[in-house]
Design a protein around this motif. Structure first.
Motif, mmCIF file in Angstrom:
data_model
loop_
_atom_site.group_PDB
_atom_site.id
_atom_site.type_symbol
_atom_site.label_atom_id
_atom_site.label_comp_id
_atom_site.label_asym_id
_atom_site.label_seq_id
_atom_site.Cartn_x
_atom_site.Cartn_y
_atom_site.Cartn_z
ATOM 1 N N THR A 39 27.672 15.085 -1.410
ATOM 2 C CA THR A 39 28.799 14.215 -1.707
ATOM 3 C C THR A 39 28.847 13.970 -3.211
ATOM 4 O OG1 THR A 39 27.437 12.247 -1.390
ATOM 5 C CG2 THR A 39 28.670 13.032 0.528
ATOM 6 N N ILE A 40 29.927 13.357 -3.661
ATOM 7 C CA ILE A 40 30.047 13.062 -5.078
ATOM 8 C C ILE A 40 28.821 12.279 -5.540
ATOM 9 C CG2 ILE A 40 31.351 10.922 -4.800
ATOM 10 C CD1 ILE A 40 33.029 12.000 -7.260
ATOM 11 N N GLY A 41 28.231 12.738 -6.605
ATOM 12 C CA GLY A 41 27.026 12.114 -7.121
ATOM 13 C C GLY A 41 25.738 12.677 -6.545
ATOM 14 N N ASP A 58 25.624 16.190 -5.450
ATOM 15 C CA ASP A 58 25.728 17.641 -5.368
ATOM 16 C C ASP A 58 25.254 18.368 -6.622
ATOM 17 O OD1 ASP A 58 27.836 16.761 -6.865
ATOM 18 O OD2 ASP A 58 29.351 17.959 -5.845
ATOM 19 N N ALA A 59 24.831 17.634 -7.647
ATOM 20 C CA ALA A 59 24.395 18.265 -8.891
ATOM 21 C C ALA A 59 23.166 19.145 -8.681
ATOM 22 C CB ALA A 59 24.118 17.213 -9.960
ATOM 23 N N ALA A 60 22.255 18.732 -7.814
ATOM 24 C CA ALA A 60 21.043 19.523 -7.574
ATOM 25 C C ALA A 60 21.383 20.879 -6.977
ATOM 26 C CB ALA A 60 20.087 18.762 -6.666
ATOM 27 N N VAL A 61 22.363 20.912 -6.090
ATOM 28 C CA VAL A 61 22.795 22.181 -5.489
ATOM 29 C C VAL A 61 23.398 23.072 -6.561
ATOM 30 C CG1 VAL A 61 24.398 23.232 -3.849
ATOM 31 C CG2 VAL A 61 23.126 21.178 -3.211
ATOM 32 N N HIS A 62 24.281 22.516 -7.345
ATOM 33 C CA HIS A 62 24.916 23.254 -8.450
ATOM 34 C C HIS A 62 23.850 23.826 -9.379
ATOM 35 C CE1 HIS A 62 27.893 24.065 -11.627
ATOM 36 N NE2 HIS A 62 26.952 23.635 -12.446
ATOM 37 N N MET A 106 28.962 15.660 4.134
ATOM 38 C CA MET A 106 29.608 16.416 3.076
ATOM 39 C C MET A 106 31.016 15.880 2.877
ATOM 40 S SD MET A 106 29.932 20.520 2.473
ATOM 41 C CE MET A 106 30.645 20.835 4.046
ATOM 42 N N ASP A 107 31.385 15.661 1.617
ATOM 43 C CA ASP A 107 32.743 15.219 1.302
ATOM 44 C C ASP A 107 33.441 16.300 0.480
ATOM 45 O OD1 ASP A 107 31.752 14.997 -1.285
ATOM 46 O OD2 ASP A 107 31.990 12.816 -1.402
ATOM 47 N N SER A 108 34.581 15.953 -0.100
ATOM 48 C CA SER A 108 35.356 16.937 -0.853
ATOM 49 C C SER A 108 34.598 17.482 -2.058
ATOM 50 C CB SER A 108 36.687 16.334 -1.294
ATOM 51 O OG SER A 108 36.475 15.209 -2.134
ATOM 52 N N SER A 109 33.719 16.691 -2.636
ATOM 53 C CA SER A 109 32.916 17.170 -3.755
ATOM 54 C C SER A 109 31.949 18.263 -3.289
ATOM 55 C CB SER A 109 32.144 15.994 -4.371
ATOM 56 O OG SER A 109 31.371 16.442 -5.454
ATOM 57 N N GLY A 110 31.336 18.064 -2.136
ATOM 58 C CA GLY A 110 30.447 19.077 -1.571
ATOM 59 C C GLY A 110 31.199 20.346 -1.208
#
Length: 108
Positions: A14-16, A18-22, A46-50
């Motif tokens: 989710t927003i905030g 997902d940086a680790a995945v990126h 999972m949200d729209s950011s994910g």
């Protein structure tokens, strides 16, 4: 690093969160991986950011000539991908061995 890298994802995409995945995807690509297999069996939400991160990863990997595979989608995640019509775009597999076998069928 090998041609294929498996990334285990757990918790929220989710927003905030997902940086680790990126970062993991881009680190693998920077080290020479061409295929990314994401094991998502521990993703709880999972949200729209994910969703955006999955689409961006798919685009990045395929533009480099590789494949981006998702494995073990929890029902909640699969439902989100179905609603957004991404199940036909993203390659998904129920089991890790199926995903890896699909990659081993490719010519080198």
């Amino acid at each position: 690093m090998g041609k294929t890298v498996v990334i285990d994802v757990g918790g929220k995409m989710t927003i905030g969160h997902d940086a680790a995945v990126h970062d993991a995807i881009h680190a693998a690509l920077d080290k020479g991986a061409s295929n990314i297999v994401m094991n998502m069996d521990r993703v709880t939400r999972m949200d729209s950011s994910g969703i955006g991160e999955l689409v961006a990863a798919h685009t990045t990997v395929t533009k480099r000539g590789g494949r981006f595979l998702l494995v073990g989608l929890p029902q909640r995640v699969a439902t989100v991908l179905q609603i957004t019509n991404l199940m036909g775009v993203l390659e998904t597999f129920e089991q890790m061995d199926e995903a890896l076998a699909s990659l081993s069928d490719e010519p080198d």
